[in-house]
Design a protein around this motif. Sequence first.
Motif, short mmCIF file in Angstrom:
data_model
loop_
_atom_site.label_atom_id
_atom_site.label_comp_id
_atom_site.label_asym_id
_atom_site.label_seq_id
_atom_site.Cartn_x
_atom_site.Cartn_y
_atom_site.Cartn_z
N LEU A 229 3.37 6.38 0.50
CA LEU A 229 3.44 4.91 -0.18
C LEU A 229 3.71 4.68 -1.60
O LEU A 229 3.15 5.50 -2.21
CB LEU A 229 2.04 4.21 0.36
CG LEU A 229 1.74 3.73 1.62
CD1 LEU A 229 0.54 3.17 1.72
CD2 LEU A 229 2.73 2.77 2.15
N ALA B 192 -7.66 -2.36 -1.41
CA ALA B 192 -6.21 -2.89 -0.94
C ALA B 192 -5.68 -1.69 0.09
O ALA B 192 -4.71 -2.07 0.89
CB ALA B 192 -5.34 -2.84 -1.97
N PRO C 157 -8.87 -0.13 3.68
CA PRO C 157 -9.26 -0.70 5.05
C PRO C 157 -7.92 -0.57 5.93
O PRO C 157 -8.06 -1.01 7.08
CB PRO C 157 -9.56 -1.95 4.65
CG PRO C 157 -9.77 -1.99 2.99
CD PRO C 157 -9.04 -0.73 2.60
N LEU C 158 -6.57 -0.23 5.41
CA LEU C 158 -5.48 -0.36 6.14
C LEU C 158 -4.97 1.09 6.54
O LEU C 158 -3.79 1.09 6.75
CB LEU C 158 -4.15 -1.10 5.45
CG LEU C 158 -4.82 -2.54 5.02
CD1 LEU C 158 -3.57 -3.26 4.13
CD2 LEU C 158 -4.77 -3.51 6.61
N ALA D 120 -3.31 0.89 9.56
CA ALA D 120 -2.07 -0.41 9.86
C ALA D 120 -0.80 0.18 9.63
O ALA D 120 -0.53 1.06 9.22
CB ALA D 120 -2.62 -1.23 8.95
N PRO D 121 0.34 -0.65 10.15
CA PRO D 121 1.52 -0.27 9.84
C PRO D 121 1.82 -0.22 8.28
O PRO D 121 1.10 -1.19 7.57
CB PRO D 121 2.41 -1.51 10.68
CG PRO D 121 1.06 -2.35 11.32
CD PRO D 121 0.08 -1.80 10.86
N LYS D 122 2.57 0.65 7.97
CA LYS D 122 2.75 0.73 6.78
C LYS D 122 3.50 -0.63 5.94
O LYS D 122 2.74 -0.65 4.75
CB LYS D 122 4.27 1.68 6.55
CG LYS D 122 4.43 2.54 5.49
CD LYS D 122 5.54 3.60 5.61
CE LYS D 122 5.59 4.19 4.17
NZ LYS D 122 6.76 5.02 4.47
N ILE D 123 4.03 -1.43 6.64
CA ILE D 123 4.51 -2.75 6.17
C ILE D 123 3.12 -3.60 5.39
O ILE D 123 3.12 -4.06 4.39
CB ILE D 123 5.35 -3.40 7.01
CG1 ILE D 123 6.42 -4.38 6.52
CG2 ILE D 123 4.66 -4.27 7.94
CD1 ILE D 123 7.52 -4.63 7.10
N SER D 124 2.03 -3.64 6.40
CA SER D 124 0.98 -4.24 5.95
C SER D 124 0.32 -3.69 4.61
O SER D 124 -0.20 -4.31 3.71
CB SER D 124 0.04 -4.30 7.02
OG SER D 124 0.27 -4.53 8.13
N LEU E 57 2.02 -2.00 2.45
CA LEU E 57 2.81 -2.42 1.13
C LEU E 57 2.24 -3.79 0.62
O LEU E 57 2.31 -4.10 -0.47
CB LEU E 57 4.32 -2.35 1.74
CG LEU E 57 5.03 -1.20 1.31
CD1 LEU E 57 6.55 -1.15 1.99
CD2 LEU E 57 5.25 -0.70 0.03
N ILE E 58 2.57 -4.72 1.55
CA ILE E 58 2.30 -6.13 1.22
C ILE E 58 0.88 -6.21 0.69
O ILE E 58 0.70 -7.03 -0.63
CB ILE E 58 2.15 -7.04 2.64
CG1 ILE E 58 3.41 -7.09 3.12
CG2 ILE E 58 1.49 -8.25 2.14
CD1 ILE E 58 3.47 -7.65 4.66
N SER E 59 -0.18 -5.59 1.18
CA SER E 59 -1.46 -5.46 0.48
C SER E 59 -1.46 -5.07 -0.82
O SER E 59 -2.02 -5.70 -1.78
CB SER E 59 -2.42 -4.72 1.24
OG SER E 59 -3.52 -4.57 0.74
#
Lengths: 297, 361, 258
Positions: free
Chosen positions: A36, A85, A88-89, A92-96, A98-100
């Motif tokens: 990431l 950031a 917790p993810l 989760a999907p990678k895109i989430s 990245l957004i975080s």
Amino acid sequence: MAFDLFLQHLSNGISLGSLYALIAIGYTMVYGILRLINFAHGDIFMMATYFAFFGIVTFHIPWYITFPLVLVLTAALGIGVEATAYRPLREAPKISILISAIGASFFLENLTIVLFGGVPKPFPAPKLFTDVVQVGSVSIQKLTFYIPVVTVISLLGLVYLINKTKTGMAMRAVSMDQETARVMGININHTIAFTFGLGSFLAAVGGIMWGMKFPQIQPLMGVIPGLKCFIAAVIGGIGNIGGAVIGGFILGIGEIMLVAFLPNLTGYRDAFAFILLILILLYKPTGILGEKTAEKV
Amino acid sequence: MATKKTRDRVLTILSLLFLLVFIGFAENHLDLYIVRILNVCAIYAILGMSMNLINGFTGLFSLGHAGFMAVGAYTTALLTIPPAVKEQIFYLVPLVEPLDRLNLPFPIALFVGGLLAALVGGLIAAPTLRLKGDYLAIATLGFAEIIRVVFTNTQNITNGALGLKGIPALTNLWWSFGTAAFTLVILLSLINSSYGRALKASREDEIAAESMGTHLAKHKTFAFVLGAFFAGIGGGLLGNLLGTIDPKMFSFTFTFNILLIIVLGGMGSLTGSIISAFIVTIANEYLRILDESINLGFIVIQGKVGMRAVVFSALLMFVVLFYRHGLMGSNEFSWDRFFASKLYRRTLGRFTPGQRKGGYA
Amino acid sequence: MSMLKLEDVSMWFGGVAALKNFNLEVSQGEIVGLIGPNGAGKTTVFNIITGVYKPSRGKVYFLDREITGLRPDLITKAGIARTFQNIRLFKGLSVMENVLIAHHLHLKANYLEAILKLPGYRREERRMREESLALLERVGLADLRNERASALSYGMQRRLEIARALATNPKLLLLDEPAAGMNPKEAEDLTEFIKELRTEFDLSILLIEHHMDVVLNISKRIYVLDYGVMIASGRPEEVQNNQRVIEAYLGVNEDAED
């Protein structure tokens, strides 16, 4: 004369490249372990310069105490960012994620604006570093020589840590295969947190020297260097520390030379890195030192 | 079933009529400030939907939206500013021919802006869409930055860092809402078609999609180009609403705002993007107080510049961390869903007891 | 007629050879088994046939036409469909959509016709839906067509994957461990099911399988891979009694393989 000038540009390029390299290592380590981009890395670098500013200017702490303090604080900040950031993810999907991470980056930038104001502040560079020496007909700041030296020392420390210590071994194991590392009893969360801390520590080293070289700090100063250093990491082969260093130097020296020898293109200086990025992604997407890996199907 | 279909149709037509009447009323009677906010809402809805097509439906994490908007905004502005005004704006370096004399009607200018943005999108798509995940993100972000740097340096076309001023205020509610509706209809129709399914398939699993005969590059490029087209049109509308544009305006922060809209509304929901475009835009206006000091007479609340942005970035993180699917997830608005929603049942639904359970009859 | 032919195919990753000088042939209407211990390179063979990997050396022919290194979607269009070892459905989409997507490659209408929902497109869409529904009925998932694919049980997901592959209208079907995780009874049902499909859809089938009963029962011929090298091939009973195969493969504890 021309040669003197060239030497001056080269030394400038090397010291800028050193700074890029230090920041790029943070990207490459986090990428190696989490696959990431740590979008907030540039902002962590920016925060380091503010920590130094407050230590020296506001609290009048001598620089030789402030600087180590800054390194520790910045490392802690990096660990904090990871905990809020990223951790917790984990599933989760990678895109989430990245957004975080982008959210965390903007949060840090704007928080700095709110807390410290958007107006640039002068960085309190100790005189020891900013003195100018005469080399032939050109004058060069002492800092220009110190920066590569500090970079090399940091790199040697890093290489030792990664190759010879238990924590370093854990980092390498996690970046190879998280599942297996977990089974082997490695605490994944601790290792990832440590990686963030270490990357932020190096970003702080870079930040302090950046502040001395370009003695003006402001909340958005981390954005462009951040992007460029990620690019440096990609050019060198992301996940590879040596690659990050090579990429940093290519970018730093390339940029300085571009401005020096093609002054017409000065306005395009910031686009240079991106163009380089796109070229490398097209022709050697794994970067200079990167290895080809096949996607598991 | 048939009666339900009729009910939905009637409700939709009624809502549209209401919207038309409202726009007619707002355009003539409402405060200019409010009209402007409504315009921005609709434009952000267009931008949100177009970015959602790329990011939400096709699964391409692109961060280049501001670049496409910039292309559209500059094109439309340059084609609509009267030649006399252009002469005043370009006082440092004159505008190149034939742009200096060219003057086109607004809709044509918008369309050309969209086309150029689409063209740029197509050029960017070729090298970048092979990349995945964060590589794609950085590469598209890089292209958007390159566009911005180019716009800052091509003074004889864009007037450089000074930007363009005196852009005629041609955007009104009819244009902005009309374009938003058009965008919605086209994109909804696309995603509900076989091509839309192909896009979603490549989002879900590229390797499986390819193995089922989906030509990934073709579909991704199409989504990217179409998204860029609508982003360009949105940019054009925005430029001719604000009256001034400059390269700084189209930095990554702008893309970030649109990203916030699609995440909040739900990645993969067009109607979600519309709803959240309104929420974000209006909140952005109301939260202005955070940036300014307000005097309540007896007490002065100190605002802080940047506070709004702090709130928004915290909001984005909050949504992603705790509320990942956003308002709508990947669902679209439907009357059934509306009647079954908490919002309806707690408000209007209280007065129509028969409907309370009838949501999914 | 030769359906599929691999000629001297090799594949290296970095310095590691995943497959060495492999030859394979599947004739019209045949069911052929591909077996071998984990990591033997079986799935690599599938990935090379379907174009996911381009082989380092060697050639692949499908219906006597070379398809080596062709784009995966073109290979599927030519008539090869597959399932995946670790089920790769479009999890967030409905069961029906999963099958519809596989029909897309036959669509003639272009983007514009599809967006404007012109009559030609509507007709095609209707036909795709009918055919998809028929396929779902065939695999017993018609009632669940509006469920999310991820909501299905494991066995159902496997069947949906087969239905999805069939929707591309293949001549050759590649099944990657279709019986994985099934008990003997389920595996037996699956064996019957695959045989039926072959006749119904006029298929040739190449399958990777660990369940020995399934492979031995169903396959006309079997290829055995070990460390990327073919160590045996032939009729089931020949392979079964081959000393090298017994050493490399059959001797291994069944449990360790899943």
